[in-house]
Motif scaffolding. Structure first.
Motif, PDB file in Angstrom:
ATOM      1  N   GLN A  57       0.803  -1.218   0.000  1.00  0.00           N
ATOM      2  CA  GLN A  57       0.000   0.000   0.000  1.00  0.00           C
ATOM      3  C   GLN A  57       0.838   1.271   0.000  1.00  0.00           C
ATOM      4  N   LEU A  58       2.028   1.201   0.618  1.00  0.00           N
ATOM      5  CA  LEU A  58       2.850   2.400   0.799  1.00  0.00           C
ATOM      6  C   LEU A  58       4.272   2.158   0.292  1.00  0.00           C
ATOM      7  N   PRO A  59       4.948   3.201  -0.186  1.00  0.00           N
ATOM      8  CA  PRO A  59       6.365   3.055  -0.524  1.00  0.00           C
ATOM      9  C   PRO A  59       7.170   2.674   0.713  1.00  0.00           C
ATOM     10  N   ALA A  60       8.259   1.959   0.495  1.00  0.00           N
ATOM     11  CA  ALA A  60       9.092   1.521   1.621  1.00  0.00           C
ATOM     12  C   ALA A  60       9.569   2.704   2.461  1.00  0.00           C
ATOM     13  N   ALA A  61       9.924   3.806   1.796  1.00  0.00           N
ATOM     14  CA  ALA A  61      10.434   4.973   2.518  1.00  0.00           C
ATOM     15  C   ALA A  61       9.389   5.542   3.477  1.00  0.00           C
ATOM     16  N   THR A  62       8.120   5.512   3.085  1.00  0.00           N
ATOM     17  CA  THR A  62       7.052   6.020   3.951  1.00  0.00           C
ATOM     18  C   THR A  62       6.891   5.135   5.180  1.00  0.00           C
ATOM     19  N   VAL A  63       6.903   3.811   4.981  1.00  0.00           N
ATOM     20  CA  VAL A  63       6.767   2.868   6.092  1.00  0.00           C
ATOM     21  C   VAL A  63       7.905   3.055   7.087  1.00  0.00           C
ATOM     22  N   VAL A  64       9.132   3.149   6.600  1.00  0.00           N
ATOM     23  CA  VAL A  64      10.296   3.280   7.473  1.00  0.00           C
ATOM     24  C   VAL A  64      10.273   4.612   8.224  1.00  0.00           C
ATOM     25  N   SER A 101      19.549   1.216  10.753  1.00  0.00           N
ATOM     26  CA  SER A 101      18.154   1.448  11.120  1.00  0.00           C
ATOM     27  C   SER A 101      17.333   1.954   9.936  1.00  0.00           C
ATOM     28  N   ALA A 102      17.752   3.054   9.303  1.00  0.00           N
ATOM     29  CA  ALA A 102      16.936   3.667   8.245  1.00  0.00           C
ATOM     30  C   ALA A 102      17.089   2.971   6.892  1.00  0.00           C
ATOM     31  N   VAL A 103      18.310   2.942   6.352  1.00  0.00           N
ATOM     32  CA  VAL A 103      18.514   2.412   5.005  1.00  0.00           C
ATOM     33  C   VAL A 103      18.238   0.910   4.955  1.00  0.00           C
ATOM     34  N   ALA A 104      18.737   0.157   5.950  1.00  0.00           N
ATOM     35  CA  ALA A 104      18.516  -1.294   5.954  1.00  0.00           C
ATOM     36  C   ALA A 104      17.036  -1.633   6.029  1.00  0.00           C
ATOM     37  N   THR A 105      16.286  -0.921   6.875  1.00  0.00           N
ATOM     38  CA  THR A 105      14.857  -1.199   6.988  1.00  0.00           C
ATOM     39  C   THR A 105      14.127  -0.850   5.698  1.00  0.00           C
ATOM     40  N   ALA A 106      14.570   0.201   5.007  1.00  0.00           N
ATOM     41  CA  ALA A 106      13.964   0.562   3.727  1.00  0.00           C
ATOM     42  C   ALA A 106      14.219  -0.530   2.684  1.00  0.00           C
ATOM     43  N   LEU A 107      15.440  -1.064   2.643  1.00  0.00           N
ATOM     44  CA  LEU A 107      15.754  -2.150   1.720  1.00  0.00           C
ATOM     45  C   LEU A 107      14.915  -3.384   2.040  1.00  0.00           C
ATOM     46  N   PHE A 108      14.804  -3.686   3.332  1.00  0.00           N
ATOM     47  CA  PHE A 108      14.045  -4.849   3.773  1.00  0.00           C
ATOM     48  C   PHE A 108      12.571  -4.722   3.381  1.00  0.00           C
ATOM     49  N   THR A 109      12.002  -3.533   3.600  1.00  0.00           N
ATOM     50  CA  THR A 109      10.600  -3.308   3.253  1.00  0.00           C
ATOM     51  C   THR A 109      10.391  -3.391   1.746  1.00  0.00           C
ATOM     52  N   GLY A 167      18.204   7.656  13.163  1.00  0.00           N
ATOM     53  CA  GLY A 167      17.555   7.047  12.003  1.00  0.00           C
ATOM     54  C   GLY A 167      16.393   7.859  11.467  1.00  0.00           C
ATOM     55  N   LEU A 168      15.735   8.654  12.347  1.00  0.00           N
ATOM     56  CA  LEU A 168      14.569   9.442  11.900  1.00  0.00           C
ATOM     57  C   LEU A 168      14.935  10.461  10.826  1.00  0.00           C
ATOM     58  N   PRO A 169      15.916  11.359  11.052  1.00  0.00           N
ATOM     59  CA  PRO A 169      16.267  12.278   9.958  1.00  0.00           C
ATOM     60  C   PRO A 169      16.833  11.560   8.741  1.00  0.00           C
ATOM     61  N   ALA A 170      17.527  10.440   8.966  1.00  0.00           N
ATOM     62  CA  ALA A 170      18.047   9.680   7.826  1.00  0.00           C
ATOM     63  C   ALA A 170      16.898   9.112   6.994  1.00  0.00           C
ATOM     64  N   SER A 171      15.858   8.606   7.674  1.00  0.00           N
ATOM     65  CA  SER A 171      14.699   8.082   6.945  1.00  0.00           C
ATOM     66  C   SER A 171      13.935   9.197   6.246  1.00  0.00           C
ATOM     67  N   ALA A 172      13.964  10.406   6.824  1.00  0.00           N
ATOM     68  CA  ALA A 172      13.322  11.553   6.184  1.00  0.00           C
ATOM     69  C   ALA A 172      14.055  11.924   4.891  1.00  0.00           C
ATOM     70  N   VAL A 173      15.381  11.820   4.905  1.00  0.00           N
ATOM     71  CA  VAL A 173      16.177  12.091   3.705  1.00  0.00           C
ATOM     72  C   VAL A 173      15.833  11.078   2.610  1.00  0.00           C
ATOM     73  N   VAL A 174      15.727   9.804   2.987  1.00  0.00           N
ATOM     74  CA  VAL A 174      15.345   8.764   2.016  1.00  0.00           C
ATOM     75  C   VAL A 174      13.951   9.050   1.458  1.00  0.00           C
ATOM     76  N   LEU A 175      13.044   9.482   2.343  1.00  0.00           N
ATOM     77  CA  LEU A 175      11.678   9.801   1.937  1.00  0.00           C
ATOM     78  C   LEU A 175      11.664  10.917   0.892  1.00  0.00           C
TER      79      LEU A 175
END
Length: 300
Positions: A29-36, A77-85, A190-198
């Motif tokens: 339903q959602l892009p991996a970056a949004t979920v992470v 935390s951020a990039v690995a979880t995005a890859l996993f998702t 990981g939060l700002p890193a995940s925001a950058v990926v987003l």
């Protein structure tokens, strides 16, 4: 002597095994970056009372420790979880989970490179079968790998590599920094890193009310609670026993995938699963023997 808490490691690993039950529907339903991003945001909001203490620990840390903490938060935390998702968007819900059992193999190599731990030649007697089993597990037909399945496997292995390195770096920083502070900093960085990926992927930030419930469960159960229990158990559990207890992870994931997510594994995939579990179990047993294949010294 602190009581052995191997059982707590197994409980935490079983919680990680429920990950696919929550992550696979969200990945559709959602892009991996949004979920992470939402995983990190929800956990950081919950950990806000502990953030000042973690910030003080970060300021008091050495440059090497700060670098390790940033790599843990951004990479593991951020990039690995995005890859996993993202892997769930290409493959079945069991393959990405089971391939994470390569982490002990990868972590030993990373510990040798980063912490100076010494590997003996016998290590490859366990590593090679584990890699072969992972290949069998990744593809329904191991001799004709479809590009889509290959993409899912590569994403899952990439996540395993980053998580394994994060584990090794976590061992290094936990010598002087409390495990609670390491946990808080992992998600806070990981939060700002995940925001950058987003932002880099142009993924949406908003989610629906129906999606928020599964996101909360994903963040709290296999995420924060599982990780917290793991660190508590790891304080008084030998690493070799912890590795064995973590086998609750792929077992739970496979049972949920087959029983609840409609996954069907081919005989070769079941064989691959058995080989991965057997190889990692044998590695853990060998590490408890008088002649382990890795000479593990405490990190300096």
């Amino acid at each position: 002597m602190a009581p052995d808490r191997t059982w707590l490691i197994a409980v935490a690993a079983a919680m990680w095994g429920t990950d696919g039950l929550l992550r696979q529907p969200l990945a559709g339903q959602l892009p991996a970056a949004t979920v992470v991003f939402w995983e990190h945001l929800l956990i950081v909001v919950l950990l806000l009372p502990f953030l000042p203490s973690a910030a003080r620990a970060f300021r008091a840390a050495s440059v090497r420790e700060r670098t390790a903490l940033v790599l843990i938060g951004a990479g593991a935390s951020a990039v690995a979880t995005a890859l996993f998702t993202q892997a769930f968007r290409y493959g079945d819900p069991v393959t990405p989970l089971v391939l994470q059992k390569l982490q002990p193999v990868i972590a030993v190599v990373a510990a040798a490179l980063l912490l100076g731990e010494r590997m003996r030649r016998g290590y490859w007697m366990f590593a090679v079968p584990a890699l072969a089993g992972a290949w069998l597990m990744a593809f329904a037909d191991p001799f004709s790998a479809a590009p889509q399945a290959l993409t899912a496997a590569l994403l899952a292995v990439g996540a395993a590599v980053l998580w394994a390195i994060g584990t090794v770096l976590g061992r290094m920083v936990s010598v002087r920094i409390a495990s609670r502070d390491v946990t808080v900093l992992r998600f806070a960085i990981g939060l700002p890193a995940s925001a950058v990926v987003l932002l880099a992927q142009g993924a949406p930030v908003t989610v629906t009310t129906a999606q928020l419930g599964p996101l909360v469960l994903l963040a709290l159960v296999p995420g924060l609670l599982g990780l917290a229990l793991y660190y508590v158990g790891l304080r008084s559990t030998a690493a070799a026993r912890a590795t064995l207890a973590e086998l609750a992870f792929p077992v739970t994931a496979a049972l949920i995938g087959v029983g609840l997510l409609g996954t069907r594994l081919t005989p070769s995939q079941w064989l691959g699963l058995a080989i991965v579990v057997a190889s990692v179990t044998a590695l853990g047993l060998r590490e408890r023997s008088p002649r382990p294949v890795v000479q593990a010294d405490a990190p300096a």
